[in-house]
Design an enzyme around this catalytic site. Structure first.
Site, PDB file in Angstrom:
ATOM      1  CB  ALA A  71      -0.879   0.161   1.223  1.00 15.96           C
ATOM      2  CB  THR A  72       4.044   2.009   1.560  1.00 16.52           C
ATOM      3  OG1 THR A  72       3.680   1.628   2.789  1.00 16.52           O
ATOM      4  CG2 THR A  72       5.249   3.094   1.412  1.00 16.52           C
TER       5      THR A  72
ATOM      6  CG  ASN B  49      -3.366   3.459  10.606  1.00 21.31           C
ATOM      7  OD1 ASN B  49      -3.766   4.594  10.396  1.00 21.31           O
ATOM      8  ND2 ASN B  49      -2.098   3.169  10.776  1.00 21.31           N
TER       9      ASN B  49
ATOM     10  CB  SER C 188      -1.954  -3.688   1.878  1.00 19.55           C
ATOM     11  OG  SER C 188      -0.606  -4.215   2.047  1.00 19.55           O
TER      12      SER C 188
ATOM     13  CB  CYS D 139       4.978   3.188  10.450  1.00 17.89           C
ATOM     14  SG  CYS D 139       3.758   2.034   9.328  1.00 17.89           S
TER      15      CYS D 139
HETATM   16  C1  C6P Z   1      -4.249   2.880   6.473  1.00 16.36           C
HETATM   17  C2  C6P Z   1      -2.787   2.147   6.186  1.00 16.36           C
HETATM   18  N1  C6P Z   1      -2.285   2.548   5.036  1.00 16.36           N
HETATM   19  C3  C6P Z   1      -0.983   2.435   4.317  1.00 16.36           C
HETATM   20  C4  C6P Z   1      -0.413   0.998   5.311  1.00 16.36           C
HETATM   21  C5  C6P Z   1       1.013   0.651   4.505  1.00 16.36           C
HETATM   22  O1  C6P Z   1       0.752  -0.783   4.365  1.00 16.36           O
HETATM   23  P1  C6P Z   1       1.957  -1.468   3.491  1.00 16.36           P
HETATM   24  O2  C6P Z   1       1.065  -2.595   2.466  1.00 16.36           O
HETATM   25  O3  C6P Z   1       2.818  -2.013   4.639  1.00 16.36           O
HETATM   26  O4  C6P Z   1       2.830  -0.606   2.808  1.00 16.36           O
HETATM   27  C6  C6P Z   1      -0.921   0.800   6.404  1.00 16.36           C
HETATM   28  C7  C6P Z   1      -0.218  -0.186   7.528  1.00 16.36           C
HETATM   29  N2  C6P Z   1      -0.378   0.320   8.672  1.00 16.36           N
HETATM   30  C8  C6P Z   1       0.371  -0.676   9.697  1.00 16.36           C
HETATM   31  C9  C6P Z   1       1.923  -0.479   9.666  1.00 16.36           C
HETATM   32  S1  C6P Z   1       2.282   0.921   9.775  1.00 16.36           S
HETATM   33  C10 C6P Z   1      -0.077  -0.231  11.006  1.00 16.36           C
HETATM   34  O5  C6P Z   1       0.425  -0.735  12.019  1.00 16.36           O
HETATM   35  O6  C6P Z   1      -1.249   0.742  11.164  1.00 16.36           O
HETATM   36  C11 C6P Z   1      -2.141   1.262   6.857  1.00 16.36           C
HETATM   37  O7  C6P Z   1      -2.677   0.867   8.069  1.00 16.36           O
END
Ligand code: C6P
Length: 399
Positions: free
Chosen positions: A71-72, A153, A201, A326
């Site tokens: 997702a990042t 989140n 994601s 994060c």
């Molecule tokens: C709303 C939202 N948007 C993007 C991400 C990132 O997802 P990735 O696939 O890991 O890149 C997250 C991942 N939030 C985790 C890790 S920071 C949390 O502990 O809340 C998210 O919650």
């Protein structure tokens, strides 16, 4: 006993998902873009997985779903493409995001802000929710994008994406929502409201880490973030992660099939657990539970540093967090608690519990017992804590 209550950070891969993925590591491992049977034997599974992913968000065939690494990446792609096409060219000069977006949106917004883009950071209200009116108040004819997450989140707060989508349509401004915390927890249907870009994601809904996606409505094409071998129709280069895509497809199918369980049974377990937690003196939950995703609790235990509570939980085999993973490394206050103006002695005391369809009542009962003992121990050794009755200066209603 080990209890995992950090599902908003990442989830266990569903066994059925893993079983579906395994052959594409060790048997049908060809590169789908090669011209031989090792490649072509991966194609049926890829087609099936993409159909499941489209179906999971009700995306019409004429729209695009582009597989990314996470997702990042998807969030970076939307904002940077808009920057290159709209801001750098001088056509527009402004984007709007919420102040509690995931760091992958906020940091990217700050990056393009440093490159000359004006950025509006929408405030959240006392319940931790964005008021759609703030979008209407700040959108202009120079706004290139509105990006507001579907669900937060940290708090689980659900944001008014339907209303925000309408405002964007009225002003002909593209709307992006980061739906990472919505998939598998809420019904997601891109045909029921105006949305141009939608991020998700796989590892948030019992799929594998390392695979995400970006939904792109027809006519809202982006310029590629990654150039190279022209995979994904030239939209996103790089050898396809076949097992990851197969896994995300199965996970999406499972997420849709489990949605009723998530929204009813998981919600009921969460509510009961939260009721018991709130019986502990000086505890606070920001967002009303009916305005949250069904699995999330962000609760503050006044007078107890979040990291201290996590330490006690961890020693008892319980995994939770003080907010997003994060942000876990720094000892900063929880960003959402700060954004709603919580007093200092509350902003550092938040703990996030996020359940899943694998969470059991026995695990929650055990966790509650550990939390009660941790609160007693940590407040007992605190040199500053003394119970504050109703109306504590935090501005949040004490429970
Ligand atoms: C709303 C939202 N948007 C993007 C991400 C990132 O997802 P990735 O696939 O890991 O890149 C997250 C991942 N939030 C985790 C890790 S920071 C949390 O502990 O809340 C998210 O919650």
């Amino acid at each position: 006993m080990k209890v995992y209550l950090d599902n908003n950070a990442t989830t266990i891969v569903d066994p059925h998902v893993f079983a579906e993925m395994e052959p594409y590591f060790v048997q049908r491992y060809g590169n789908p873009n090669s011209l031989h049977l090792f490649a072509s034997e991966t194609h049926p599974a890829l087609k099936d997985a993409m159909e499941k992913i489209y179906a999971g968000i009700h995306a019409p065939k004429e729209d695009s779903v582009v597989i990314t690494s996470c997702a990042t990446e998807s969030n970076n792609w939307v904002l940077k493409s808009i920057y290159f096409e709209q801001i750098l060219t001088g056509k527009k000069n402004h984007i709007i995001i919420s102040e509690v977006e995931h760091p992958s949106v906020i940091a990217t917004a700050k990056f393009i802000e440093s490159m000359g883009c004006k950025v509006t950071y929408l405030p959240i209200n006392h319940e931790g929710i964005i008021d759609a009116q703030t979008v209407r108040d700040t959108i202009t004819d120079k706004t290139a994008l509105v990006s507001v997450m579907w669900a937060n989140n940290e708090t689980g707060a659900i944001f008014p994406v339907e209303e925000i989508g309408e405002i964007c349509a009225e002003h002909n401004v593209p709307f992006h929502t980061d739906a990472v915390q919505a998939i598998g927890k809420l019904p997601v249907d891109v045909q029921t409201f105006n949305v141009d870009y939608l991020t998700f994601s796989a590892h948030k809904f019992h799929g594998p880490k390392g695979v995400g996606a970006l939904y792109i409505k027809k006519g809202k094409e982006l310029i590629p973030l990654l150039h190279g071998g022209s995979q994904m129709g030239g939209y996103r280069s790089g050898t396809l992660n076949v097992p990851g895509i197969v896994g995300m497809g199965k996970a999406m199918e499972q997420a849709v099939d489990s949605l009723d369980y998530e929204m009813e049974d998981v919600r009921e377990m969460r509510d009961t657990f939260e009721d018991e937690l709130l019986k502990i003196e000086d505890t606070f939950v920001v967002t009303p539970r009916e305005k949250r995703t069904p699995n999330t609790i962000l609760i503050s235990f006044r007078g107890i540093e979040g990291e201290s509570m996590l330490w006690d939980l961890n020693r008892a085999g319980i995994g939770a967090s003080t907010g997003s993973a994060c942000a876990s490394e720094d000892l900063e206050a929880n960003s959402v608690m700060e954004a709603i103006g919580a007093a200092e002695d509350l902003a550092h005391t938040a703990i996030r519990f996020s359940l899943s369809r694998y969470t059991t009542q026995e695990e929650l009962d055990y966790t509650l017992d550990v939390v009660r003992k941790a609160v007693e121990r940590l407040r007992g050794i605190s040199s500053t804590y003394s119970y504050a009755p109703e109306g504590h200066e935090s501005g949040l209603d004490a429970h």
